[in-house]
Design a protein around this motif. Sequence first.
Motif, PDB file in Angstrom:
ATOM      1  N   SER A  72       4.304 -11.561 -14.404  1.00 46.26           N
ATOM      2  CA  SER A  72       3.129 -10.691 -14.517  1.00 46.26           C
ATOM      3  C   SER A  72       1.941 -11.173 -13.700  1.00 46.26           C
ATOM      4  O   SER A  72       1.062 -10.386 -13.352  1.00 46.26           O
ATOM      5  N   ARG A  90       2.300  -2.225 -15.005  1.00 50.24           N
ATOM      6  CA  ARG A  90       1.648  -1.930 -13.722  1.00 50.24           C
ATOM      7  C   ARG A  90       2.722  -1.660 -12.677  1.00 50.24           C
ATOM      8  O   ARG A  90       3.714  -2.390 -12.584  1.00 50.24           O
ATOM      9  N   TYR A 141       3.847  -1.271  -8.731  1.00 46.82           N
ATOM     10  CA  TYR A 141       3.521  -1.680  -7.370  1.00 46.82           C
ATOM     11  C   TYR A 141       4.409  -0.890  -6.415  1.00 46.82           C
ATOM     12  O   TYR A 141       5.638  -0.938  -6.508  1.00 46.82           O
ATOM     13  N   ASN A 156      -2.220 -10.014  -9.526  1.00 49.99           N
ATOM     14  CA  ASN A 156      -2.227  -8.660 -10.070  1.00 49.99           C
ATOM     15  C   ASN A 156      -3.444  -7.834  -9.657  1.00 49.99           C
ATOM     16  O   ASN A 156      -3.673  -6.746 -10.192  1.00 49.99           O
ATOM     17  N   LEU A 188      -1.254  -0.410  -6.158  1.00 51.18           N
ATOM     18  CA  LEU A 188      -1.051  -0.824  -7.546  1.00 51.18           C
ATOM     19  C   LEU A 188      -1.570   0.277  -8.465  1.00 51.18           C
ATOM     20  O   LEU A 188      -2.738   0.672  -8.382  1.00 51.18           O
ATOM     21  N   TYR A 189      -0.687   0.776  -9.313  1.00 56.24           N
ATOM     22  CA  TYR A 189      -1.045   1.828 -10.256  1.00 56.24           C
ATOM     23  C   TYR A 189      -1.000   1.285 -11.675  1.00 56.24           C
ATOM     24  O   TYR A 189      -0.147   0.460 -12.005  1.00 56.24           O
ATOM     25  N   TYR A 190      -1.917   1.797 -12.494  1.00 51.06           N
ATOM     26  CA  TYR A 190      -1.883   1.490 -13.916  1.00 51.06           C
ATOM     27  C   TYR A 190      -2.085   2.792 -14.671  1.00 51.06           C
ATOM     28  O   TYR A 190      -2.903   3.634 -14.258  1.00 51.06           O
TER      29      TYR A 190
END
Length: 270
Positions: free
Chosen positions: A80, A43, A45, A98, A54-56
């Motif tokens: 994490s 992930r 940030y 998260n 926040l990208y996934y």
Amino acid sequence: MKLVFCLFLSVISISAFAQNRVFVVEDSISGEYSSFSVDNFGRVYLCQEDVVELYYDQNDTVFTASLKSFRPTSMESSKSFRTLLFDQERSVLHFFDNTLTDLHGEINLVDQDIQQPILVCESFAGNNFWVLDGGMMRLIKLNKDLQFITQIENLVALFDHDELPSQMVEYNDFLYILIPNKGVAIFDIFGTFIKIYPTKATAIGVLNDYLLLQTGNKIEAVKNDAFLMAEFTYDIPPGVKAFYFSNRKVYFLLESTLLIGQYQKINSKK
């Protein structure tokens, strides 16, 4: 003599490994971000002024948090389950989970009897974290209840320089503090000073058993068994402000984009 020769061959082999590889961009995220971090699940940030995204899977924005008056000067997602954000100007830090939910609210380090906190980083021993106090020139490790569990004082001679330390990270049983135009101060995880590795690096990072040092458009890798010399070098894109090696990927923050990719072997023509 045979041992020296073997070591020489080993260094040559590792150097060839790095030189025969080139950074290949696999993805990117556009935006003028001031800082970023990556957790163990990949992930990403990213901080832009007072907003954290926040990208996934790189292309999808999963969560966004507005920090209002909080302006992070550094962020770290090495654990994490939480991300540490530190505002040096206000001496304040926040921990987010998260989903970018604030865990404990604003933590003012001056209220914890830390005179001038200039750097903060995670410690992998429990929920502890390190603070470098520039006012008292000391290193402090705090636990989740904000109690001092380690305190190393009298660091004036070490940090008595024209420029204050600019980056701090703990990894693989070592604590690294970058002192611009002087070198990297290396401590063990108990705060015992080991040595200064001289370098003009502008940023540092870690990869397995290596300390990574960015100088210009190159990153040198120094083995942590003795911190004697750079064993190999990576060529990096021009204009890199910050970098991160994680999850078998490499992340380079530029002025208007975050590049995500890998170092791949160059196929030599026969």
